[in-house]
Scaffold this motif. Structure first.
Motif, mmCIF file in Angstrom:
data_model
loop_
_atom_site.group_PDB
_atom_site.id
_atom_site.type_symbol
_atom_site.label_atom_id
_atom_site.label_comp_id
_atom_site.label_asym_id
_atom_site.label_seq_id
_atom_site.Cartn_x
_atom_site.Cartn_y
_atom_site.Cartn_z
ATOM 1 N N GLU A 194 -7.749 53.084 78.277
ATOM 2 C CA GLU A 194 -8.483 52.019 77.605
ATOM 3 C C GLU A 194 -9.070 52.504 76.280
ATOM 4 O O GLU A 194 -9.920 51.833 75.692
ATOM 5 N N PHE A 195 -8.611 53.665 75.816
ATOM 6 C CA PHE A 195 -9.032 54.141 74.510
ATOM 7 C C PHE A 195 -8.357 53.318 73.421
ATOM 8 O O PHE A 195 -7.310 52.698 73.632
ATOM 9 N N SER A 196 -8.934 53.329 72.240
ATOM 10 C CA SER A 196 -8.353 52.642 71.098
ATOM 11 C C SER A 196 -6.954 53.162 70.824
ATOM 12 O O SER A 196 -6.638 54.325 71.094
ATOM 13 N N LYS A 197 -6.118 52.283 70.281
ATOM 14 C CA LYS A 197 -4.753 52.683 69.927
ATOM 15 C C LYS A 197 -4.738 53.759 68.847
ATOM 16 O O LYS A 197 -3.713 54.399 68.612
ATOM 17 N N ASP A 198 -5.873 53.964 68.185
ATOM 18 C CA ASP A 198 -5.949 55.016 67.163
ATOM 19 C C ASP A 198 -5.955 56.411 67.779
ATOM 20 O O ASP A 198 -5.800 57.406 67.064
ATOM 21 N N TYR A 199 -6.157 56.480 69.090
ATOM 22 C CA TYR A 199 -6.217 57.769 69.770
ATOM 23 C C TYR A 199 -4.953 57.984 70.597
ATOM 24 O O TYR A 199 -4.379 57.049 71.159
ATOM 25 N N ASP A 200 -4.553 59.224 70.657
ATOM 26 C CA ASP A 200 -3.421 59.636 71.485
ATOM 27 C C ASP A 200 -3.989 60.360 72.703
ATOM 28 O O ASP A 200 -4.666 61.381 72.571
ATOM 29 N N VAL A 201 -3.735 59.828 73.892
ATOM 30 C CA VAL A 201 -4.289 60.385 75.123
ATOM 31 C C VAL A 201 -3.192 61.132 75.869
ATOM 32 O O VAL A 201 -2.116 60.576 76.126
ATOM 33 N N VAL A 202 -3.463 62.367 76.226
ATOM 34 C CA VAL A 202 -2.492 63.194 76.950
ATOM 35 C C VAL A 202 -3.110 63.650 78.267
ATOM 36 O O VAL A 202 -4.257 64.091 78.315
ATOM 37 N N ILE A 203 -2.355 63.492 79.362
ATOM 38 C CA ILE A 203 -2.790 63.920 80.691
ATOM 39 C C ILE A 203 -1.967 65.132 81.095
ATOM 40 O O ILE A 203 -0.741 65.138 80.974
ATOM 41 N N LYS A 204 -2.647 66.165 81.593
ATOM 42 C CA LYS A 204 -1.974 67.399 81.994
ATOM 43 C C LYS A 204 -2.467 67.865 83.361
ATOM 44 O O LYS A 204 -3.568 67.527 83.788
ATOM 45 N N ASP A 205 -1.629 68.669 83.998
ATOM 46 C CA ASP A 205 -2.006 69.425 85.202
ATOM 47 C C ASP A 205 -2.651 68.548 86.264
ATOM 48 O O ASP A 205 -3.745 68.830 86.758
ATOM 49 N N VAL A 206 -1.955 67.486 86.629
ATOM 50 C CA VAL A 206 -2.439 66.624 87.713
ATOM 51 C C VAL A 206 -2.196 67.335 89.043
ATOM 52 O O VAL A 206 -1.088 67.789 89.322
ATOM 53 N N LYS A 207 -3.237 67.431 89.857
ATOM 54 C CA LYS A 207 -3.124 68.104 91.152
ATOM 55 C C LYS A 207 -3.890 67.336 92.215
ATOM 56 O O LYS A 207 -4.913 66.717 91.937
ATOM 57 N N ILE A 208 -3.379 67.398 93.421
ATOM 58 C CA ILE A 208 -4.131 66.958 94.584
ATOM 59 C C ILE A 208 -4.453 68.206 95.397
ATOM 60 O O ILE A 208 -3.585 69.057 95.624
ATOM 61 N N GLU A 238 3.808 66.391 89.153
ATOM 62 C CA GLU A 238 4.423 66.404 87.830
ATOM 63 C C GLU A 238 4.853 65.005 87.401
ATOM 64 O O GLU A 238 5.066 64.120 88.229
ATOM 65 N N PHE A 239 4.991 64.842 86.084
ATOM 66 C CA PHE A 239 5.538 63.617 85.528
ATOM 67 C C PHE A 239 7.042 63.779 85.351
ATOM 68 O O PHE A 239 7.519 64.856 84.987
ATOM 69 N N PRO A 240 7.802 62.722 85.598
ATOM 70 C CA PRO A 240 9.253 62.824 85.383
ATOM 71 C C PRO A 240 9.565 63.081 83.911
ATOM 72 O O PRO A 240 9.002 62.434 83.034
ATOM 73 N N THR A 241 10.453 63.987 83.654
ATOM 74 C CA THR A 241 10.827 64.283 82.263
ATOM 75 C C THR A 241 11.645 63.148 81.666
ATOM 76 O O THR A 241 11.733 63.019 80.448
ATOM 77 N N THR A 242 12.244 62.305 82.494
ATOM 78 C CA THR A 242 13.120 61.239 82.007
ATOM 79 C C THR A 242 12.357 60.023 81.518
ATOM 80 O O THR A 242 12.948 59.096 80.974
ATOM 81 N N ASP A 243 11.049 59.982 81.706
ATOM 82 C CA ASP A 243 10.271 58.805 81.314
ATOM 83 C C ASP A 243 9.761 58.863 79.884
ATOM 84 O O ASP A 243 8.998 58.007 79.465
ATOM 85 N N GLY A 244 10.115 59.895 79.142
ATOM 86 C CA GLY A 244 9.724 59.968 77.755
ATOM 87 C C GLY A 244 8.291 60.377 77.507
ATOM 88 O O GLY A 244 7.712 60.078 76.469
ATOM 89 N N PHE A 245 7.685 61.086 78.443
ATOM 90 C CA PHE A 245 6.290 61.470 78.301
ATOM 91 C C PHE A 245 6.132 62.945 77.947
ATOM 92 O O PHE A 245 5.064 63.510 78.097
ATOM 93 N N GLY A 246 7.181 63.593 77.517
ATOM 94 C CA GLY A 246 7.055 64.998 77.147
ATOM 95 C C GLY A 246 7.445 65.916 78.287
ATOM 96 O O GLY A 246 8.310 65.614 79.092
ATOM 97 N N VAL A 247 6.763 67.060 78.380
ATOM 98 C CA VAL A 247 7.112 68.044 79.397
ATOM 99 C C VAL A 247 6.744 67.530 80.772
ATOM 100 O O VAL A 247 6.007 66.570 80.927
ATOM 101 N N ALA A 248 7.223 68.224 81.794
ATOM 102 C CA ALA A 248 7.125 67.703 83.155
ATOM 103 C C ALA A 248 5.693 67.580 83.662
ATOM 104 O O ALA A 248 5.421 66.769 84.526
ATOM 105 N N ASN A 249 4.786 68.383 83.152
ATOM 106 C CA ASN A 249 3.427 68.345 83.710
ATOM 107 C C ASN A 249 2.413 67.708 82.772
ATOM 108 O O ASN A 249 1.218 67.904 82.900
#
Length: 356
Positions: A194-208, A238-249
């Protein structure tokens, strides 16, 4: 750093039943024991991480026994973890067994990534030193974590009375029909910014982390003795590499709702909020994603008490806001003592005129 609890919106989708259109004989031999199967699955087949479906199941392991009339205390085991494999359009196994007329059979089957469990990730055994309904397949010390994460399906076909052959009916016994069900829980996480479109938000190292990773399963009572074993109770999502979100994590959330791959966990109802979902959020000004563009980096941690049910698929929706990221918003206000206009004095001589 002060940590704030973020909110998780839970979405659950039960696995719906789907009947296989692929029913084939295992053998052309008269009176041979044959198998067929269906798999209860999601309405849309998804083998992203290894979901076992009717379409991709090519092997399962069978246990079975029979008892004869007036000899129910003496079960005879006829299958002991034998592999039933798909060969073209037929299901086959080694060493064909034949129906014993008037005997009563019970069969059990499972598949875990199409391979047999071993003592490292679990043991499987057919309990025959008991009576009646207690004679069933036991899966003990099953391990489900980062070291072993596969779909596990199970089926049984019990109390089948074998019919004798006759001149008019040389094949009186149909194939043993298995309807498999998923006995684990499947989870993933999806992120919305929900951040402004002026910001680029990156999520890393998701763990349970801090989940229970070992337990025992039998059909009649489900999962029992679900516990934490050793220190391997943290799993990277991990995030799928095929979804266009960068590296797997890592994943970028601007104009996207990135979702991790799904993972399997042992069903369990937690009493306390000691299971954790953790990740790192990075906020960049613009789309450069350089060190100079970095506005903040935060390690986030959320706690909750899952109620994971067998055969259910849960997506955890995480909404990213400034409050979640522990940021102070920029706020504007108008001064309360604003007095209106100040009256000035002016005459026509203040203005210089010229003629064309």
């Amino acid at each position: 750093m002060k940590k704030r609890l973020f909110y998780l919106a839970l979405g659950a989708a039960a696995l719906s039943a789907c009947t296989s259109e692929e029913i084939v004989d295992v053998s052309n031999q008269s009176n041979a024991i044959g198998f067929e199967n269906t798999v209860r699955k999601q309405s849309r087949a998804d083998a992203q991480n290894g979901d076992l479906t009717v379409e991709n199941l090519d092997k399962f392991l069978v246990y079975g026994f029979y008892t004869k009339e007036n000899q129910v205390a003496n079960p005879i085991q006829v299958f002991g973890g034998d592999a039933v494999t798909k060969q073209g359009s037929a299901w086959t196994y080694s060493g064909t067994r034949f129906w014993v007329p008037d005997a009563t059979y019970s069969f059990f089957a499972y598949s875990c990534a199409d391979v047999a469990l071993d003592n490292k990730y679990g043991t499987v055994g057919l309990e025959l030193n008991t009576t009646g309904a207690d004679r069933q397949l036991h899966i003990s010390n099953y391990r489900c974590d980062a070291s072993h994460n596969h779909d596990l399906i199970y089926a049984q076909a019990k109390e089948i009375k074998a019919l004798p052959k006759t001149d008019t009916n040389p094949n009186p016994n149909p194939n043993v029909s298995f309807t498999f069900e998923h006995v684990l829980t499947k989870i993933d996480a999806q992120f919305t910014s929900e951040f402004s479109k002026d910001y680029d938000v990156v999520i890393k190292d998701v763990k349970i982390t801090n989940f229970r990773n070992m337990g025992n399963f039998i059909k009649t009572s489900g999962w029992s003795d679900v516990r934490r074993q050793e220190d391997n109770t943290s799993m990277q999502m991990e995030f799928p590499t095929t979804d266009g979100f960068g590296v797997a994590n890592s994943a970028q959330t601007q104009d996207q709702k990135p979702k991790t791959k799904y993972y399997y966990v042992i069903p369990y109802t937690y009493q306390f909020s000691d299971v954790q979902l953790t990740f790192t959020i990075e906020l960049y000004k613009g789309a450069g994603r350089t060190k100079d563009d970095l506005v903040l980096s935060r390690n986030m941690e959320g706690h909750w008490s899952p109620k994971w049910q067998q055969g259910y698929y849960y997506t955890y929706n995480v909404t990213l806001t400034g409050t979640v990221a522990n940021l102070q918003p920029i706020v504007f206000e108008v001064a309360q003592d604003m007095n209106g206009w100040t009256i000035g004095t002016s005459t026509a001589t203040d203005i210089t005129f010229s003629a064309n």
